[in-house]
Design an enzyme around this catalytic site. Structure first.
Site, PDB file in Angstrom:
ATOM      1  N   LYS A   1     -11.148  -3.916  -5.426  1.00  0.00           N
ATOM      2  CA  LYS A   1     -11.994  -3.137  -5.559  1.00  0.00           C
ATOM      3  C   LYS A   1     -10.934  -1.602  -5.603  1.00  0.00           C
ATOM      4  O   LYS A   1     -11.672  -1.236  -6.229  1.00  0.00           O
ATOM      5  CB  LYS A   1     -12.959  -2.965  -4.348  1.00  0.00           C
ATOM      6  CG  LYS A   1     -12.396  -2.893  -3.100  1.00  0.00           C
ATOM      7  CD  LYS A   1     -13.365  -2.240  -1.820  1.00  0.00           C
ATOM      8  CE  LYS A   1     -13.013  -3.472  -0.578  1.00  0.00           C
ATOM      9  NZ  LYS A   1     -11.736  -4.168   0.004  1.00  0.00           N
TER      10      LYS A   1
ATOM     11  N   LYS B   1       0.923  -0.966  -0.046  1.00  0.00           N
ATOM     12  CA  LYS B   1      -0.286   0.131   0.116  1.00  0.00           C
ATOM     13  C   LYS B   1       0.812   1.218   0.026  1.00  0.00           C
ATOM     14  O   LYS B   1       0.745   2.071  -0.671  1.00  0.00           O
ATOM     15  CB  LYS B   1      -1.293   0.241   1.156  1.00  0.00           C
ATOM     16  CG  LYS B   1      -2.115  -1.651   1.358  1.00  0.00           C
ATOM     17  CD  LYS B   1      -3.494  -0.454   1.737  1.00  0.00           C
ATOM     18  CE  LYS B   1      -4.140  -1.483   0.854  1.00  0.00           C
ATOM     19  NZ  LYS B   1      -5.342  -1.557   1.038  1.00  0.00           N
TER      20      LYS B   1
ATOM     21  N   LYS C   1      -4.289  -9.880  -7.781  1.00  0.00           N
ATOM     22  CA  LYS C   1      -5.712 -10.639  -7.828  1.00  0.00           C
ATOM     23  C   LYS C   1      -6.476  -9.559  -7.814  1.00  0.00           C
ATOM     24  O   LYS C   1      -6.620  -8.358  -8.155  1.00  0.00           O
ATOM     25  CB  LYS C   1      -5.462 -10.844  -6.012  1.00  0.00           C
ATOM     26  CG  LYS C   1      -5.619  -9.203  -5.052  1.00  0.00           C
ATOM     27  CD  LYS C   1      -5.842  -9.642  -3.544  1.00  0.00           C
ATOM     28  CE  LYS C   1      -5.851  -8.310  -3.112  1.00  0.00           C
ATOM     29  NZ  LYS C   1      -6.161  -8.459  -1.535  1.00  0.00           N
TER      30      LYS C   1
END
Ligand code: ATP
Ligand code: LTN
Length: 336
Positions: free
Chosen positions: A202, A117, A199
């Site tokens: 969202k 992140k 993966k």
């Protein structure tokens, strides 16, 4: 354990609309688990975690409520389970602060989600993002959770939760239940439709890469049609064919069929037909869920009541643990 019952806690961050990956990898498992066993279940809408990445206030408010409705529409009964907003229970950040003081920088530095992140949001590497796992540990430990159903990507966070709890118990005695991971039956890891080596997420910027739980029928079919596969032209379930493998995984997770059954059914099909078969199975699963979502969206009063009652229930259990922790650490009790 709570009231003599095994306890389970899980949750998702409320950031955007959840994807088919979140549904098949997490939410659907919670629903299955729920039907199987007599466990006291807590499901959080982890909105405090959401702000580790910058959020538009109106969007955050909307995604959190949408997530609650999706939990219920997917089959979690809010009368039987405690479904609550993390931000409605101040014990979460309170315990997280305390646990921060029992967690080492080195431990946080190893967390792969932080590294991922931080790389993705290089302009906003805040300390909340760094200590994210400590807040997650607080979420779990407050409810004395025995089981935590999570996807494999969250295992590292669960391990650190166990380490922190063991450390704390080692100093102060048996305060926290040591939680175990619960990897569900259909623990499928769903990959991006545009890059099947990544993966499905969202926060992916390419809308064709993900199926949102609220995509309509035509959108779902169109996205499957565009899914990236390979140029071999034959169907096989193999790591060398990640696009086809992902389509089969999705089909199996949605229909609860085995890979062998899926291969039998798709025998002799071209890629186009396979994509259609998978798309239709996904539509059949999501359309009823979307209908329940629509109906719930219209019932503001009922949803408000659920939010209020479940926040009270969650606070009751969370505060019980927090009080115990504060006493052990040595904080002065407020005179009555
Ligand atoms: P973001 O893109 O905002 O980082 P995300 O879509 O990757 O979010 P999380 O909020 O990190 O999802 O995860 C919520 C839950 O869904 C977790 O239990 C996680 O293991 C599961 N999950 C997320 N993505 C997938 C996936 N592609 N396949 C299976 N399970 C998934
Ligand atoms: N980090 C989790 C969401 C989450 C969670 C939790 C999951 C926050 N607190 C407690 C299980 C238990 C994720 O899925 N991204």
């Amino acid at each position: 354990m709570i009231d003599g019952k095994k306890t389970m806690l899980s949750g998702m961050q409320s950031t955007g609309i959840i994807t088919l990956g979140n549904y098949l990898g997490a939410l659907k498992n919670w629903v299955n688990l729920n039907e199987e066993e007599d466990i006291k279940c807590f499901y959080g809408i982890m909105d405090l975690h959401s702000i580790t990445v910058r959020q538009e206030p109106a969007n955050l408010r909307k995604s959190a409520r949408t997530l609650l409705l999706l939990y219920i529409a997917a089959g979690l009964d809010p009368e039987k389970n405690c479904i609550f907003f993390q931000s409605h229970v101040p014990a979460h950040p309170q315990l997280a602060w305390i646990l921060n003081c029992y967690t080492y920088m080195g431990e946080m530095n190893r967390m792969t989600q932080f590294k991922d992140k931080a790389a993705k949001h290089a302009d906003n590497i805040n300390t909340g993002l760094f200590t994210y796992p400590v807040l997650m540990a607080a979420d779990i430990l407050l409810y004395q959770a025995d089981y935590v159903p999570v996807g494999k990507d969250q295992m590292q966070h669960l391990e650190i939760t166990r380490d922190i709890a063991n450390r704390f118990n080692g100093i102060y005695g048996d305060v926290f239940t040591i939680p175990e991971a619960y990897i569900g039956k259909s623990g499928a890891r769903i990959m991006s439709l545009q890059d099947p080596t990544k993966k499905m997420s969202k926060s992916d910027e390419n809308p064709n890469a993900t199926i949102s739980l609220l995509d309509d029928k035509d959108t779902i079919m169109r996205k499957f049609k565009k899914a990236v596969t390979d140029s071999d032209g034959f169907i096989a379930y193999s790591d060398d064919k990640p696009g086809i493998k992902n389509l089969i995984d999705i089909y199996c997770a949605v229909t609860s069929k085995s890979v062998d059954e899926a291969l039998k059914e798709s025998d002799g099909m071209g890629y186009g037909q396979l994509k259609e078969m998978v798309g239709e199975a996904v539509v059949a699963e999501l359309v009823p869920l979307q209908e329940r979502f629509e109906a719930l969206s219209k019932d503001k009063e009922y949803i408000d009541k659920i939010i209020k009652e479940n926040a009270e229930q969650a606070s009751y259990y969370a505060n019980k643990t927090l009080r115990k922790v504060m006493k052990k650490v040595g904080f002065t009790e407020l005179p009555r």
